[in-house]
Design a protein around this motif. Structure first.
Motif, PDB file in Angstrom:
ATOM      1  N   VAL A 120       9.508   2.618  -4.763  1.00 41.05           N
ATOM      2  CA  VAL A 120       9.387   4.075  -4.895  1.00 41.05           C
ATOM      3  C   VAL A 120      10.029   4.459  -6.218  1.00 41.05           C
ATOM      4  CG1 VAL A 120       9.959   6.322  -3.906  1.00 41.05           C
ATOM      5  CG2 VAL A 120       9.440   4.391  -2.393  1.00 41.05           C
ATOM      6  N   GLU A 121       9.198   4.925  -7.148  1.00 43.93           N
ATOM      7  CA  GLU A 121       9.700   5.217  -8.498  1.00 43.93           C
ATOM      8  C   GLU A 121      10.185   6.652  -8.610  1.00 43.93           C
ATOM      9  OE1 GLU A 121       6.602   3.851 -11.194  1.00 43.93           O
ATOM     10  OE2 GLU A 121       7.261   1.770 -10.864  1.00 43.93           O
ATOM     11  N   CYS A 122      11.021   6.870  -9.625  1.00 43.85           N
ATOM     12  CA  CYS A 122      11.668   8.161  -9.864  1.00 43.85           C
ATOM     13  C   CYS A 122      11.373   8.573 -11.305  1.00 43.85           C
ATOM     14  CB  CYS A 122      13.171   7.993  -9.630  1.00 43.85           C
ATOM     15  SG  CYS A 122      14.149   9.465  -9.974  1.00 43.85           S
ATOM     16  N   SER A 123      11.161   9.859 -11.541  1.00 40.60           N
ATOM     17  CA  SER A 123      10.870  10.343 -12.901  1.00 40.60           C
ATOM     18  C   SER A 123      12.047  10.066 -13.833  1.00 40.60           C
ATOM     19  CB  SER A 123      10.536  11.828 -12.880  1.00 40.60           C
ATOM     20  OG  SER A 123      11.621  12.554 -12.336  1.00 40.60           O
ATOM     21  N   SER A 124      13.257   9.985 -13.274  1.00 38.27           N
ATOM     22  CA  SER A 124      14.406   9.466 -14.011  1.00 38.27           C
ATOM     23  C   SER A 124      14.455   7.979 -13.647  1.00 38.27           C
ATOM     24  CB  SER A 124      15.679  10.195 -13.585  1.00 38.27           C
ATOM     25  OG  SER A 124      16.787   9.677 -14.281  1.00 38.27           O
ATOM     26  N   TYR A 125      13.866   7.152 -14.508  1.00 38.03           N
ATOM     27  CA  TYR A 125      13.425   5.811 -14.099  1.00 38.03           C
ATOM     28  C   TYR A 125      14.494   4.957 -13.402  1.00 38.03           C
ATOM     29  CZ  TYR A 125       9.597   6.943 -17.350  1.00 38.03           C
ATOM     30  OH  TYR A 125       8.558   7.549 -18.002  1.00 38.03           O
ATOM     31  N   GLY A 126      15.746   5.150 -13.802  1.00 40.68           N
ATOM     32  CA  GLY A 126      16.817   4.342 -13.200  1.00 40.68           C
ATOM     33  C   GLY A 126      17.010   4.599 -11.715  1.00 40.68           C
ATOM     34  N   GLY A 127      16.433   5.683 -11.214  1.00 42.34           N
ATOM     35  CA  GLY A 127      16.558   5.998  -9.793  1.00 42.34           C
ATOM     36  C   GLY A 127      15.558   5.257  -8.927  1.00 42.34           C
ATOM     37  N   ASP A 166       0.826  -1.215   0.000  1.00 43.24           N
ATOM     38  CA  ASP A 166       0.000   0.000   0.000  1.00 43.24           C
ATOM     39  C   ASP A 166       0.866   1.274   0.000  1.00 43.24           C
ATOM     40  OD1 ASP A 166      -2.290  -1.510   0.029  1.00 43.24           O
ATOM     41  OD2 ASP A 166      -2.552  -1.402   2.208  1.00 43.24           O
ATOM     42  N   GLY A 167       2.110   1.131   0.435  1.00 37.29           N
ATOM     43  CA  GLY A 167       3.011   2.291   0.467  1.00 37.29           C
ATOM     44  C   GLY A 167       3.732   2.540  -0.840  1.00 37.29           C
ATOM     45  N   SER A 168       3.432   1.742  -1.853  1.00 35.37           N
ATOM     46  CA  SER A 168       4.114   1.885  -3.150  1.00 35.37           C
ATOM     47  C   SER A 168       3.845   3.245  -3.781  1.00 35.37           C
ATOM     48  CB  SER A 168       3.625   0.773  -4.096  1.00 35.37           C
ATOM     49  OG  SER A 168       4.085   1.013  -5.415  1.00 35.37           O
ATOM     50  N   TYR A 169       4.902   3.840  -4.326  1.00 35.54           N
ATOM     51  CA  TYR A 169       4.767   5.056  -5.143  1.00 35.54           C
ATOM     52  C   TYR A 169       5.201   4.638  -6.543  1.00 35.54           C
ATOM     53  CZ  TYR A 169       5.672   9.679  -7.073  1.00 35.54           C
ATOM     54  OH  TYR A 169       5.690  10.802  -7.877  1.00 35.54           O
ATOM     55  N   SER A 170       4.224   4.330  -7.386  1.00 38.09           N
ATOM     56  CA  SER A 170       4.539   3.762  -8.704  1.00 38.09           C
ATOM     57  C   SER A 170       3.670   4.394  -9.809  1.00 38.09           C
ATOM     58  CB  SER A 170       4.362   2.244  -8.665  1.00 38.09           C
ATOM     59  OG  SER A 170       3.197   1.879  -7.929  1.00 38.09           O
ATOM     60  N   PRO A 171       3.793   5.748  -9.976  1.00 37.85           N
ATOM     61  CA  PRO A 171       2.947   6.424 -10.959  1.00 37.85           C
ATOM     62  C   PRO A 171       3.328   6.122 -12.402  1.00 37.85           C
ATOM     63  CG  PRO A 171       4.540   7.966 -10.048  1.00 37.85           C
ATOM     64  CD  PRO A 171       4.684   6.686  -9.278  1.00 37.85           C
ATOM     65  N   TYR A 172       4.515   5.562 -12.634  1.00 39.80           N
ATOM     66  CA  TYR A 172       4.974   5.313 -14.018  1.00 39.80           C
ATOM     67  C   TYR A 172       4.617   3.903 -14.467  1.00 39.80           C
ATOM     68  CZ  TYR A 172       7.219   9.515 -12.500  1.00 39.80           C
ATOM     69  OH  TYR A 172       7.423  10.768 -11.983  1.00 39.80           O
ATOM     70  N   SER A 173       4.945   2.919 -13.661  1.00 37.33           N
ATOM     71  CA  SER A 173       4.670   1.527 -14.064  1.00 37.33           C
ATOM     72  C   SER A 173       3.293   1.053 -13.586  1.00 37.33           C
ATOM     73  CB  SER A 173       5.726   0.590 -13.482  1.00 37.33           C
ATOM     74  OG  SER A 173       5.542   0.434 -12.084  1.00 37.33           O
ATOM     75  N   HIS A 174       2.772   1.693 -12.556  1.00 41.27           N
ATOM     76  CA  HIS A 174       1.535   1.216 -11.911  1.00 41.27           C
ATOM     77  C   HIS A 174       1.681  -0.238 -11.460  1.00 41.27           C
ATOM     78  CE1 HIS A 174      -0.376   4.919 -13.125  1.00 41.27           C
ATOM     79  NE2 HIS A 174       0.053   4.696 -14.367  1.00 41.27           N
ATOM     80  N   PHE A 175       2.921  -0.632 -11.185  1.00 39.77           N
ATOM     81  CA  PHE A 175       3.208  -1.995 -10.722  1.00 39.77           C
ATOM     82  C   PHE A 175       3.628  -1.883  -9.255  1.00 39.77           C
ATOM     83  CE2 PHE A 175       5.639  -5.958 -10.320  1.00 39.77           C
ATOM     84  CZ  PHE A 175       4.856  -6.854 -11.050  1.00 39.77           C
TER      85      PHE A 175
END
Ligand code: THU
Length: 127
Positions: free
Chosen positions: A43-50, A15-24
């Motif tokens: 936790v995703e990063c707008s610079s995906y490798g981060g 539930d704590g996932s921050y995944s606005p890019y992959s939605h995974f």
């Protein structure tokens, strides 16, 4: 702590996932050798490798808390297939406890169990 209980904690951590890019969304629960549990989510990063995976999110919390020995990690996503750790997470977990159990759960709670050293044979080692 049973693996079923560890999976439940991983599922809650998701539930704590921050995944606005992959939605995974991924959740992980790491069991230490002394019986405590640390959880994490990706936790995703707008610079995906981060992006930080759930497993490493849990691991850095535990290591920052002084923990060094781990007996198991449970991982779960919303997908029907068992969630297995990526290569970077395998290496980083292996740096601490190469023989730990990896519990890869499917969304319905069923799981497969592997030894980390079987998932990452011949791991990189600085020594
Ligand atoms: N992800 C994890 O959290 N753990 C893994 O073992 C594999 C992938 C995350 C990273 C990214 O946020 C999303 O899943 C899609 O790759």
């Amino acid at each position: 702590m049973t693996y079923e209980e560890l999976i439940k904690l991983a599922k809650k951590a998701k539930d704590g996932s921050y995944s606005p890019y992959s939605h995974f969304r991924v959740g992980a629960a790491l069991l230490t050798a002394d019986g405590s549990v640390y959880t994490g989510a990706n936790v995703e990063c707008s610079s995906y490798g981060g992006t930080i995976c759930a497993e490493r999110a849990a691991l850095v919390k535990a290591v920052n808390d002084g923990k060094r020995d781990f007996s198991a990690i449970a991982i779960i996503s919303d997908a029907p297939a068992p969630c297995r750790p990526c290569g970077i997470c395998r290496q980083m977990l292996s740096d601490f406890s190469p023989d730990m159990a990896v519990i890869s759960a499917s969304a319905d709670g069923s799981f497969e169990q592997n030894r980390l050293s079987d998932l990452l044979p011949h791991a990189f080692n600085l020594k």
